[in-house]
Design an enzyme around this catalytic site. Structure first.
Site, short mmCIF file in Angstrom:
data_model
loop_
_atom_site.label_atom_id
_atom_site.label_comp_id
_atom_site.label_asym_id
_atom_site.label_seq_id
_atom_site.Cartn_x
_atom_site.Cartn_y
_atom_site.Cartn_z
N GLU A 131 43.58 28.91 39.06
CA GLU A 131 43.52 29.85 37.94
C GLU A 131 44.75 29.81 37.02
O GLU A 131 45.41 30.83 36.81
CB GLU A 131 43.27 31.27 38.49
CG GLU A 131 41.99 31.33 39.30
CD GLU A 131 41.72 32.68 39.97
OE1 GLU A 131 42.51 33.61 39.77
OE2 GLU A 131 40.72 32.79 40.69
N ASN A 153 41.50 24.54 40.10
CA ASN A 153 40.32 25.40 40.29
C ASN A 153 40.43 26.61 39.36
O ASN A 153 41.50 27.20 39.23
CB ASN A 153 40.36 25.85 41.77
CG ASN A 153 39.12 26.58 42.24
OD1 ASN A 153 38.01 26.11 42.03
ND2 ASN A 153 39.32 27.71 42.89
N HIS A 173 31.58 32.42 39.63
CA HIS A 173 31.27 33.82 39.97
C HIS A 173 30.41 34.36 38.83
O HIS A 173 30.93 34.77 37.79
CB HIS A 173 32.56 34.63 40.12
CG HIS A 173 33.39 34.20 41.29
ND1 HIS A 173 32.99 34.38 42.60
CD2 HIS A 173 34.61 33.60 41.36
CE1 HIS A 173 33.92 33.91 43.42
NE2 HIS A 173 34.91 33.42 42.69
N GLU A 229 33.11 28.45 44.37
CA GLU A 229 33.10 29.85 44.83
C GLU A 229 31.84 30.57 44.36
O GLU A 229 31.89 31.72 43.94
CB GLU A 229 34.35 30.58 44.30
CG GLU A 229 35.65 29.92 44.67
CD GLU A 229 36.89 30.72 44.25
OE1 GLU A 229 36.77 31.90 43.90
OE2 GLU A 229 37.99 30.13 44.29
N ASP A 254 28.81 32.75 43.59
CA ASP A 254 28.02 33.94 43.93
C ASP A 254 27.46 34.49 42.63
O ASP A 254 27.97 34.21 41.54
CB ASP A 254 28.80 35.00 44.73
CG ASP A 254 30.16 35.37 44.19
OD1 ASP A 254 30.37 35.26 42.96
OD2 ASP A 254 31.04 35.78 44.98
O1 G3I Z 1 44.99 41.81 54.84
C1 G3I Z 1 44.97 43.12 54.27
C2 G3I Z 1 44.88 44.15 55.34
O2 G3I Z 1 46.03 44.08 56.13
C3 G3I Z 1 44.72 45.52 54.68
O3 G3I Z 1 44.53 46.48 55.66
C4 G3I Z 1 43.54 45.52 53.72
C5 G3I Z 1 43.41 46.84 52.99
O4 G3I Z 1 42.80 46.68 51.72
O5 G3I Z 1 43.74 44.53 52.78
C6 G3I Z 1 43.80 43.23 53.35
O6 G3I Z 1 43.97 42.31 52.35
C7 G3I Z 1 42.83 42.04 51.54
C8 G3I Z 1 42.50 40.57 51.67
O7 G3I Z 1 41.47 40.23 50.76
C9 G3I Z 1 42.09 40.16 53.05
O8 G3I Z 1 40.94 40.85 53.43
C10 G3I Z 1 43.19 42.39 50.10
O9 G3I Z 1 43.35 43.78 49.98
C11 G3I Z 1 42.09 41.91 49.18
O10 G3I Z 1 42.51 42.09 47.84
C12 G3I Z 1 41.82 40.44 49.42
O11 G3I Z 1 40.77 40.07 48.57
C13 G3I Z 1 40.61 38.68 48.40
C14 G3I Z 1 40.82 38.32 46.93
O12 G3I Z 1 40.58 36.94 46.76
C15 G3I Z 1 42.23 38.63 46.48
O13 G3I Z 1 42.43 38.21 45.19
C16 G3I Z 1 39.19 38.32 48.81
O14 G3I Z 1 39.03 38.54 50.21
C17 G3I Z 1 38.93 36.85 48.48
O15 G3I Z 1 37.58 36.57 48.72
C18 G3I Z 1 39.24 36.61 47.01
O16 G3I Z 1 39.02 35.26 46.71
C19 G3I Z 1 39.27 34.87 45.34
C20 G3I Z 1 39.72 33.43 45.37
O17 G3I Z 1 40.82 33.28 46.22
C21 G3I Z 1 40.04 32.93 43.97
N1 G3I Z 1 38.93 33.14 43.07
C22 G3I Z 1 38.41 34.50 43.03
C23 G3I Z 1 38.02 34.95 44.44
C24 G3I Z 1 37.38 36.33 44.41
O18 G3I Z 1 38.30 37.30 43.99
#
Ligand code: G3I
Length: 406
Positions: A221, A262, A298, A326, A328
């Site tokens: 990004e 990406n 997305h 990615e 969806d």
């Molecule tokens: O690990 C913490 C945990 O300790 C905590 O209790 C919890 C509370 O909210 O958060 C956890 O972290 C989360 C993490 O995912 C793991 O589950 C974050 O808040 C959450 O923001 C994070 O979201 C991820 C997101 O990227 C962050 O930008 C999504 O799972 C993940 O699917 C998403 O993937 C991104 C790609 O990397 C790039 N392209 C877009 C895509 C969708 O946003």
């Protein structure tokens, strides 16, 4: 005479000092022709076979040597390579088997570590007739892998790699350099350009060196939606050169890895796609290694861009491969039969576009089930974006996928 001897001695001392690598600088590795000694107060530490770095402290206090899972034998090169090993093709009529029969490398899915304790979920994830590739949704990102400077943790990523290995699935690494999920020691470190260069080299070199022989989203990004460069610590400190630095470090760490840039919203004609096309042209013209462009995809139900296939062809015409990384397709809830039917058509169209472009190597859904989709927590009132529902049952979207591959 005496004076000139002193001068010569001094000159020798000065040139020795200049020859030494600075703190955080490179001091060794396969193909490295520079200095192999470090300035006082730092020690030359092997990060991986391709990269040694002057880290603060003495040899006895430096971080442990990181051993890659396999030792590469090929010297670094700047040309594209293809040594990602592809497992035997499964047979049948499921999504990955059909993708392989259509000549693609995989149909895959993202997954996350917390999901691997869900046995019903894992049973489907492990079936390589459905999925021939996995992407870690979070566990290879910077905050997960180098939470403190020079301290690497591979536990989460290794768990997903093992899950993939056991089931004959290939891996996409995700990702080396991204503005998001970045520990504050990087974003708020106030580093000079030289320091940040070493930090990127060390991070990307170590990650790619550890996870050998897979595909990597090295840069994630880099652009804003209007096609301008995203303002983040990398761009603000190094300008666009951070992309070169990351790609070169990844290539040097494992010449057999496919290295990608990406992004999202590059799937349709417009300023952002144009910027990515120009970046690839620019990198190619300067001999900077890059093998592929990942189109995240997305999408929203009923709004799949009609220019997707043509955009992919424009990228492959530049000499890179593409992948849908990615996918969806979300909808405004509640789901209706009409929305689910449109979603089936939308998935079919996306897969068909990849199928029609010979340089499109595969498609990854950003988790296969609505149970673990990132969508509802990010887009209020939206969801049902995946091909399997939250009860792990296939939706019409899945039929769209298999129909397109057939
Ligand atoms: O690990 C913490 C945990 O300790 C905590 O209790 C919890 C509370 O909210 O958060 C956890 O972290 C989360 C993490 O995912 C793991 O589950 C974050 O808040 C959450 O923001 C994070 O979201 C991820 C997101 O990227 C962050 O930008 C999504 O799972 C993940 O699917 C998403 O993937 C991104 C790609 O990397 C790039 N392209 C877009 C895509 C969708 O946003």
């Amino acid at each position: 005479m005496k004076l000139s001897a002193i001068f010569l001695g001094l000159a020798a001392y000065v040139s020795l000092a200049i020859a030494q690598s600075q703190e955080w600088g490179q001091c060794g590795g396969i193909g490295w022709a520079g200095s192999t000694t470090c300035v006082s107060g730092t020690a030359c530490t092997v990060i991986n076979p391709y990269y040694s770095q002057c880290l603060p402290g003495t040899a006895s206090t430096t971080p442990p040597v990181i051993t890659p899972t396999t030792t590469p034998t090929t010297p670094p090169s700047t040309g594209p390579t293809s040594t990602v090993s592809i497992p035997p093709s499964p047979t049948g009529t499921n999504s990955n088997a059909l993708a392989r029969a259509a000549g693609k490398l995989y149909f895959g899915t993202a997954t996350d570590n917390s999901e691997l304790s869900d046995t019903a979920y894992v049973a489907i994830l492990s079936d390589n007739t459905y999925f021939g590739q996995l992407s870690p949704a979070n566990s290879m990102k910077w905050d997960a892998t180098e939470p403190e400077q020079g301290v690497f943790t591979f536990t989460g990523g290794d768990q997903i790699v093992n899950q993939a290995k056991v089931h004959g699935q290939i891996m996409r690494g995700h990702n080396c350099v991204w503005y998001n999920q970045l520990p504050s020691w990087v974003s708020n470190g106030g580093f000079t350009a030289a320091q940040l260069t070493s930090i990127i080299q060390n991070h990307c070199g170590t990650l790619v060196g550890h996870y050998q022989g897979q595909i990597w989203d090295v840069v994630n990004e880099p652009f804003n939606d209007d096609g301008t460069w995203r303002s983040d610590v990398f761009y603000n400190t190094l300008g666009t050169s951070y992309v070169d630095i990351a790609l070169q470090a990844a290539r040097a760490a494992d010449p057999g890895t496919k290295i990608y840039i990406n992004d999202y919203n590059i799937e349709m004609t417009g300023a952002k796609a144009t910027s990515m096309l120009n970046l690839i042209k620019n990198l190619k013209s300067r001999g900077i290694p890059v093998d592929g462009v990942g189109l995240q995809c997305h999408f929203i139900v009923g709004e799949v861009p009609t220019s997707l296939q043509s955009i992919m062809q424009q990228f492959t015409a530049l000499g890179v491969e593409v992948a849908i990384t990615e996918l969806d397709i979300r909808m405004t809830l509640p789901a209706t039969n009409a929305l689910l039917a449109q979603q089936e058509t939308d998935y079919k169209n996306v897969i068909s576009a990849c199928k029609a472009v010979s340089g499109c190597v595969g498609v990854t859904v950003w988790d296969y089930t609505d149970k673990y989709s990132w969508v509802p927590s990010t887009f209020s009132g939206q969801g049902e974006a995946c091909p399997w529902d939250a009860n792990l049952q296939k939706k019409p979207a899945y039929s769209g996928i298999t129909a397109a591959w057939s």
